[in-house]
Design a protein around this motif. Structure first.
Motif, short mmCIF file in Angstrom:
data_model
loop_
_atom_site.label_atom_id
_atom_site.label_comp_id
_atom_site.label_asym_id
_atom_site.label_seq_id
_atom_site.Cartn_x
_atom_site.Cartn_y
_atom_site.Cartn_z
N GLY A 9 33.93 34.13 40.85
CA GLY A 9 34.21 32.85 41.47
C GLY A 9 35.02 33.04 42.74
O GLY A 9 34.82 33.99 43.50
N SER A 10 35.97 32.14 42.97
CA SER A 10 36.79 32.22 44.17
C SER A 10 38.23 32.61 43.84
O SER A 10 39.13 32.44 44.66
N GLU A 11 38.44 33.16 42.64
CA GLU A 11 39.79 33.51 42.20
C GLU A 11 40.19 34.93 42.58
O GLU A 11 41.36 35.21 42.82
N HIS A 12 39.23 35.82 42.59
CA HIS A 12 39.50 37.23 42.89
C HIS A 12 38.45 37.76 43.85
O HIS A 12 37.30 37.32 43.83
N ALA A 13 38.85 38.75 44.65
CA ALA A 13 37.87 39.56 45.38
C ALA A 13 37.46 40.70 44.46
O ALA A 13 38.22 41.14 43.60
N GLY A 14 36.25 41.17 44.63
CA GLY A 14 35.79 42.31 43.85
C GLY A 14 36.31 43.60 44.46
O GLY A 14 36.27 43.79 45.68
N LEU A 15 36.80 44.50 43.62
CA LEU A 15 37.35 45.78 44.06
C LEU A 15 36.56 46.91 43.42
O LEU A 15 36.35 46.93 42.20
N PHE A 16 36.11 47.83 44.24
CA PHE A 16 35.43 49.04 43.79
C PHE A 16 36.13 50.22 44.47
O PHE A 16 36.51 50.12 45.64
N ALA A 17 36.31 51.32 43.77
CA ALA A 17 37.03 52.44 44.37
C ALA A 17 36.65 53.75 43.70
O ALA A 17 36.27 53.79 42.53
N ASN A 18 36.80 54.82 44.47
CA ASN A 18 36.59 56.17 43.93
C ASN A 18 37.93 56.84 43.66
O ASN A 18 37.97 58.03 43.33
#
Length: 536
Positions: free
Chosen positions: A383-392
């Motif tokens: 939704g608009s509550e969190h940004a998506g985070l991806f990391a190595n």
């Protein structure tokens, strides 16, 4: 709106904003006003649904016994839970309430009720920055707006027991807010005004803050072999640009920098894989990642951050035409990998691929973070509550999560893995630019990871759900949010500058009032120990 600071005193005119704790418990000034007005403050609370919860407001118009036009009660919540974020919400709520009341001048009293850890001047500074952020308007194209439709408030004075300290703390916060406002301006501009070339000109004045501005045109990118980025741009009459913003503020100017990479698709029709007409006007803010990068550089340079940071923005327009990229085309990225383009509406990852390679190849960064309004799938997920985070890199992911929590720009980490990577295997090239409908945000991140060297700590922030808001929030009016600027500013303060924040010299994190409060608690414990020793 002009913001100033002063000592607590009852104004002779205008509106006065005072705090009320949860449970309708008035503060010192609210209690004094109740006595002066013959109990009007308490009567107003008794006959309203106002409870003193965080951000609630209640207006007492033309109170008897004072020359004020009105008293505005604003809820503080529980005293023990008042932190920087609460005070920013208080400032934002007060400003939103005052905007439609007609007063040109108002004062906001900030006190330190028993149980509140935050020092009054720091609380006042955060209330002021909340007011600044909430007062933002993108109104440059409104030519026939009636006076009564415009916010009347022009001057806000924040009153506290240490106005000089509050002013100093606010000055550091305000330059970060200026970066947020730059990002909001950029994402709000229509695509006929903001396109790759004009985006560059819109940030030229960053040079005045010590940021070098370099631009790579189409010929230079072609020479570098940026076939992925150029493939997206080839359908538009607007030529692409690669914008490089370089800020060297660390004591060692040659130290490896943090690299911030932003997707800058100034308008996204979807290309040949054209989007539905409904809502396509929103795609003017598909350059949100690039906007955040520019705003962050403005914030860091404005507060003279002790850090080396490079901002890189891949600026293109994705249009359908006789020269546009087609589904099924194969392009070659700058690092030599081949990509089968299955869907031309999955263009942002193609832009980022070449810019990510360039950032690593040229600047050898210590860490690299990209930001992009990349997938609609992330909106379905978070939704608009969190940004998506991806990391190595776990340490970088944890640092981003902590920074986001501190400033109220929350991120949520999602997984990466070989099983997802297999979804973007191509039958005729090294990879394809989309997988199937499953895990769309994850496969997009997997695609980007293929352009990150194994040794470079990297994080990807999918900000599609948080870049634009369809409703007002405490410190964010409807429209462009500027999400990401304060997050990255805080990350730099924590991870590179070694902590500190806007309440301390050289810092920039808005949440450091919490740390400040922690220091105060530590001092109190030391004083208690000293007292016990003296008694013995």
């Amino acid at each position: 709106m002009k913001i100033s600071f002063g000592k607590p005193a009852l104004p002779e005119s205008g509106a006065l904003v005072v705090g009320v704790l949860e449970g309708k418990v008035p503060g010192q000034t609210a209690t004094e006003l109740d006595e002066v007005t013959g109990g009007q403050v308490r009567r107003a609370m008794e006959h309203a649904r106002f409870k003193g919860e965080k951000g609630e407001t209640l207006v007492v118009p033309a109170p008897h016994g004072v020359t004020l036009t009105r008293i505005v009660l604003v809820g503080l919540g529980a005293a023990g839970k008042i932190d920087a974020a609460v005070m920013e919400a208080v400032g934002g709520a007060a400003t939103a309430c005052l905007a439609g009341l007609g007063d040109e001048a108002a004062a906001l009293v900030v006190e330190r009720p028993e149980g509140m850890d935050l020092k009054a001047p720091i609380a006042a500074a955060h209330a002021a920055v909340g007011a600044r952020l909430r007062a933002y308007r993108f109104d440059k194209y409104r030519t026939k707006e009636k006076p009564e439709e415009k916010p009347a408030l022009k001057n806000l004075t924040v009153l506290c027991d240490d106005p000089a300290g509050a002013g100093a703390a606010f000055a550091a916060l305000d330059v970060v807010a200026a970066g947020v406002c730059l990002t909001r301006d950029l994402v709000s501009e229509p695509a006929n005004i903001l396109y790759p070339e004009s985006f560059v000109e819109a940030v030229r004045d960053l040079e005045d803050l010590g940021v070098s501005v370099e631009v790579l045109d189409e010929a230079k990118m072609r020479k570098l072999g940026m076939g992925a980025l150029l493939g997206v741009a080839q359908g538009s009459a607007r030529p692409p640009r690669l914008l490089v913003l370089e800020y060297r503020g660390a004591d060692d100017r040659k130290a490896a920098p943090l690299a911030l990479v932003g997707k800058g698709v100034t308008f996204d029709t979807g290309g040949i894989s054209i989007k539905p007409a409904a809502g396509m006007e929103d795609m003017k803010w598909d350059m949100g990642g690039a906007g955040v990068v520019a705003g962050t550089l403005k914030a860091l340079a404005g507060r003279k951050a002790k850090a080396n940071v490079i901002g890189l923005c891949g600026l293109v327009e994705n249009m359908p035409s006789g020269t546009a990229q087609r589904p099924g085309d194969v392009v070659t990225s700058a690092d030599g990998q081949t990509i089968e383009v299955i869907n031309t509406d999955a263009e942002g990852r193609l832009v980022l691929a070449d810019v990510l390679w360039y950032a690593q190849d040229r600047f050898k960064p210590s860490h690299i973070i990209d930001l992009a309004t990349l997938t609609g799938a992330i909106i379905i997920s978070l939704g608009s509550e969190h940004a998506g985070l991806f990391a190595n890199d776990d340490a970088l992911a944890d640092a981003l999560t902590g920074a986001g929590r501190a400033v109220g720009e929350k991120v949520w980490r999602l997984p990466l893995g070989d099983a997802y990577d297999k979804m973007i295997r191509s039958d005729i090239a090294d990879m394809k630019n989309v997988g199937n409908r499953e895990a769309g945000s994850i496969t997009a991140a997997q695609f980007l990871q293929r352009f990150i060297t194994d040794k470079t700590p990297w994080a990807h922030l999918d900000i599609a759900g948080v870049t634009w808001s369809k409703k007002d929030a405490a410190t964010v009016p409807k429209g462009g949010t500027g999400f990401g600027v304060r997050l990255l500013d805080r990350l730099v303060a924590d991870m590179i500058e070694g902590g500190g924040g806007a309440s301390e010299p050289g810092g920039g994190g808005a949440g450091d009032a919490d740390a400040d409060a922690g220091k105060e608690k530590g001092k109190d414990k030391e004083r208690d120990k000293d007292k016990k020793k003296k008694k013995k």
